[in-house]
Design a protein around this motif. Structure first.
Motif, PDB file in Angstrom:
ATOM      1  N   UNK A 149       0.782  -1.124  -0.018  1.00  0.00           N
ATOM      2  CA  UNK A 149       0.062  -0.012   0.085  1.00  0.00           C
ATOM      3  C   UNK A 149       0.856   1.213  -0.059  1.00  0.00           C
ATOM      4  N   UNK A 150       0.427   2.259  -0.578  1.00  0.00           N
ATOM      5  CA  UNK A 150       1.199   3.491  -0.596  1.00  0.00           C
ATOM      6  C   UNK A 150       1.236   4.318   0.784  1.00  0.00           C
ATOM      7  N   UNK A 151       0.466   3.935   1.623  1.00  0.00           N
ATOM      8  CA  UNK A 151       0.642   4.494   2.984  1.00  0.00           C
ATOM      9  C   UNK A 151       0.018   3.535   3.867  1.00  0.00           C
ATOM     10  N   UNK A 184      -8.821   0.332   9.275  1.00  0.00           N
ATOM     11  CA  UNK A 184      -9.694   1.531   8.492  1.00  0.00           C
ATOM     12  C   UNK A 184      -8.748   2.249   7.348  1.00  0.00           C
ATOM     13  N   UNK A 185      -7.504   2.423   8.149  1.00  0.00           N
ATOM     14  CA  UNK A 185      -6.506   3.143   7.102  1.00  0.00           C
ATOM     15  C   UNK A 185      -6.007   2.368   6.022  1.00  0.00           C
ATOM     16  N   UNK A 225      -5.916   2.902   1.925  1.00  0.00           N
ATOM     17  CA  UNK A 225      -4.685   2.868   1.333  1.00  0.00           C
ATOM     18  C   UNK A 225      -4.828   1.783   0.155  1.00  0.00           C
ATOM     19  N   UNK A 226      -5.527   0.647   0.520  1.00  0.00           N
ATOM     20  CA  UNK A 226      -5.644  -0.531  -0.446  1.00  0.00           C
ATOM     21  C   UNK A 226      -6.428   0.161  -1.717  1.00  0.00           C
TER      22      UNK A 226
END
Lengths: 241, 241, 241, 241, 241, 241
Positions: free
Chosen positions: E37-39, E51-52, E56-57
């Motif tokens: 993931x990017x973050x 949740x984050x 991100x996905x």
């Protein structure tokens, strides 16, 4: 506002304890009126006594001559809330449901710790009827009768704390509802031992009743809790027509 | 054997009709004793009246001085069966449960047709408490009150038959339980219109009570229905100690 | 009236034991006709054998040339009752369902004690299909195979009694259903050990079948259990067209 | 790999259609072996026929002399998959379950459209037993029998498409499972009319069987689907000991 | 075909392990593209992180510039699959659901063994939302965090194997789903110890994604997973309009 | 006490309306702090937007520099409440759950009326996760988008009132929860038309948050909502470490 808090047992000392719990939880400006039922068992621990208490609470509230804004039925797992909702136009709050409903805001699952093993099914069924079972992890009994709680408070606190700890560890409860009341320091001891929030049903019910009154909400009269139809009630001394 | 069949309404003509239904279903050698409650509403159609009936039925049975072998509580969707089970050592059969239990042997799903819309939730909750909901297709109301059934029997039969037909067609019921009784020809009309078996709760309850007695089975006393503990019951005229 | 009681195992001594249990429970005037299936496993303890028994019971009943008033399928947790209901116009009663249904009148929850662990899922699924799971506390296995029950009866009684006691204490069962039969003194021993009512499925089924016949009730033919449509059945030796 | 695809009906043209659907869905290198049961009804539309098919499918697979890597039971809502799982060491896939399981990856809820109204309960129960009911919006019947589907294909397509559209609009289905097969253009028509994905059970089952084989997974033998115990099977012509 | 397999953790070594598992399960001709993931959190073990990861996905997939045929979300019990289904026209498969769905074809009940106790509720809720709870026997935690799995692989394998064995013996699981991945020899050890099939979610998801693509099936766009409506998204750096 | 009321949409006028509703319901002495999320969709109507809002609400609350006593998440059917509970030590109340929980004290069943059809599944799932589905009669959509509600208020009020009336008549709801807010006179109109109590989620949430604070209760930290473990969060601009 004035809230009637009706004990289900005819033992005055329990009414006093419940009244004190309610008053401690009430907002400034709320008057708590503790009531002892006009008839019934000294302590309610089973179906016969619970059905009798259901009727006694209804008649005690009907016989109350002062105006009031809400009613709390202060018995854990007892019958009768639906009947009070029919008879009254003001909100009715049952402490079993108030505790469970409050607990659901605090954790993913809750357990109830109560007195005798024989009251476990009554509590389970009241929670099911109220639609509050899905997140109930367990209902556990301390093995002590209602009146024994008053006699040896330390033993009661120990037994209840023990079951609460097992509910958290074995049943994965994240919140404990106390299904028996009036003991000094009980909630604190359970919090200390388990580390989870402990909900007292009477206190929870007071805040819910106050909230409903403040929001101007009361029981729906459209079907289940419509006023009783005019009827002849035979041989019933408390009937006031 | 002798079976008490206790009406929940204090209207004698209903007791008579129930007694007749029960007698018609009884085996040779079974004596049916129909009882009218000592107190309560002329007809039971809601929670207040139902809770009152629950207590009245219990006291009526306790006050009965002759020996008996089983008790049938003859009210559809009423409270109280659990209390009777506590008080008695003989089997107790509720007609709502007897009808549902019998219907489940006859088809994959059943519907109940009852009187007023406000009694639908009471019946649904009694079936849920009894663990008999899974194959209940619907509970439908004819819109007629208990006492109206006696006044215009033809209208009652029409209204009930109509709801039974809709239960079969729309709700996919395969059996109909009649949640109201005493009307000549009602069951026949419903069978004719719907083509499905129709179960009368009183008749079903009589055969179940007889069967339990014959098999030597009665209520488990191990937990939920254990005898009430010795207690002081205050201000209760029917208390016999 | 005449009731066929069909064993699911092809072992004659089991048929004899079932026939005796049924006859003991029957009313005067009821003739019990015990039947051994025309084909199938000596004892049924798993899905393959159970499906085979389902078909064997159906063909055995279809091949029976004398008239009869009801049929009891005397296998615990076996498949097939729905097929019998399709084929016949008289009532069909499965002993798994008869026992559970009877147990529900005696206590708030029941457990089944059966033979091998592998039959537990079969029983659980039959109870679920029948809508009788809600008050089932547990299904427990004694670990003994059907034919071992006959060989060392004392060991069987001990193993079953042990599981029944655990069901009452650990699973909170208030009634025990015996999911295996024909042992002298088994029910008595379980009652003695647990103090709860014990239901024998064969006996319960006999009273239910008798009751349905007496009430003039039989299987609904409106949808699920409608008669099979006329069909070609290929290569099936028991087909009688 | 080689996959047996076993029809539940003894009509060869249906086997041919199923075999074609399976072959169309198979990966290169997968050999599809369509089988017609050794005995049973020309079309299966009810419990008696379905129980017979269950046993016939099992014996047909047991009698198959070539090795194979997986078995598909190609009947919608039929009994028997559990028995096949007991008898075999290779994976077993039922098309009812394959379709539902696949549909659940495509939308929040699915409906099944099948033939006759009387098969609706069979499908509902198989989905319940398989734990696949929670997201089933409805099972709907077109009203056409299995063999009628072949006779007037256009009428069949119209009737099925109509029910699929109602499932999407009235029951809020987001995916349709076709509970009847072999019709040219059926899936396309339903997609066109409803705009939702349409799952064919045979095709879905082929991909699942292939996947299980490729992953080296097969039926757990630890309890429910353990091999049958050695037993005498009496008077059963297909028994191969 | 090309399948994106998106890790939920931002730790590259986990992406590598997942990518390898996926590639091992893929058919010839399938290209697996593992994505980090990017973050987000280095490991996802709770609601905030989950949740984050969900967001991100989604953004990682949206930012992927090459075409692809399906997406696998490779996190156990994580949020977000519904959002991916909205954003994409190709099939989306979550590994929690893929494992459970596959397990259901292998045994009557399955258990999941995962990392920390706090992730148990997340997995339970994802299974419930997906309609895959009915045959879930239990979700058990090994007590080891995601990153600890990599540090002491032997301890991890031991702890997980121990919980798997308890799931089979105490919870009656017949299949085990591994809710944590990338450990050499883990599945083999669990199979050895328990004797039941062990499902790896990533491998299961690959076969399901391939199957959906091959069958030409993708997410229903009719209601729940319809494309997002055109909207202003404020202050969101990954928004691409 | 100070309560943060966090909008899920980034449209300021909605924050203003929510803030006003909250302030109207608050007790004297309660300060309401309405917050607009730092990032996200102008209106939230689907899973992608809802997951983004979940994260945005969490970061907005974390970035809030003033102390506060409770947080209300003011979005109907949105994700994220569990994450807030992890991050914070003060009570967190979601308006979907607050409305349902309050409605359950007022009638036997409630319905939710919301905006678009596509948000119905989100609300249903949030109620299921919260254990508040058992008494939910239905979730109905008015068909109007969030931002349309502001544009043609009269049309919105009409459409919502219409669905509320159908919920009462067709779905047997006894209470209505408004799943969309900020319209003058909406609640009054629905009360007028349906005769049942109408619950506004924001107002209900304010009283519940106040009650929890007054009772000294907050989220259980024992398992599901334990503080996140210390972790590296990569490339996340709102991370404050």
């Amino acid at each position: 506002m004035r809230i009637l808090v009706v004990n289900v047992n005819t033992t005055q000392s329990i009414t006093d304890a419940i009244g004190k719990q309610a008053a401690d939880a009430a907002s400034p400006g709320t008057e708590i009126v503790p009531l002892t039922p006009l008839f019934g068992a000294e302590s309610v621990e089973g179906n016969y006594e619970s059905y009798l208490a259901a009727v006694a609470v209804m008649e005690t509230v009907r016989a109350h001559s002062e105006p009031f804004d809400a009613v709390i039925q202060a018995g854990y797992g007892e019958h009768g809330r639906e009947g009070l909702q029919e008879l009254l136009d003001v909100p009715v709050v049952d402490i079993t449901e108030a505790a469970a409903s409050t607990a659901q805001f605090l954790g993913r699952s809750y357990s109830v710790v109560t007195t005798l093993d024989r009251t476990v099914p009554l509590i389970e069924e009241r929670l099911a009827v109220a639609g509050l079972s899905a997140r109930c992890a367990s209902v556990r009994a301390s093995g002590l009768a209602v009146l024994e709680l008053e006699q040896d408070e330390q033993a009661a606190v120990d037994a209840i704390t023990e079951q609460a700890a097992r509910a958290v560890e074995e049943d994965r409860a994240e919140v404990i509802c106390l299904g028996c009341g009036g003991m000094a320091g009980l909630a604190e001891r359970v919090v200390e031992r388990t580390g989870v929030p402990v909900v007292d049903g009477v206190a929870a019910a007071v805040t819910i009743a106050e909230s409903l009154v403040r929001l101007g909400l009361s029981t729906s009269k459209v079907r289940t809790y419509a006023r009783p139809r005019p009827k002849q009630i035979l041989n019933w001394p408390w009937h006031t027509g």
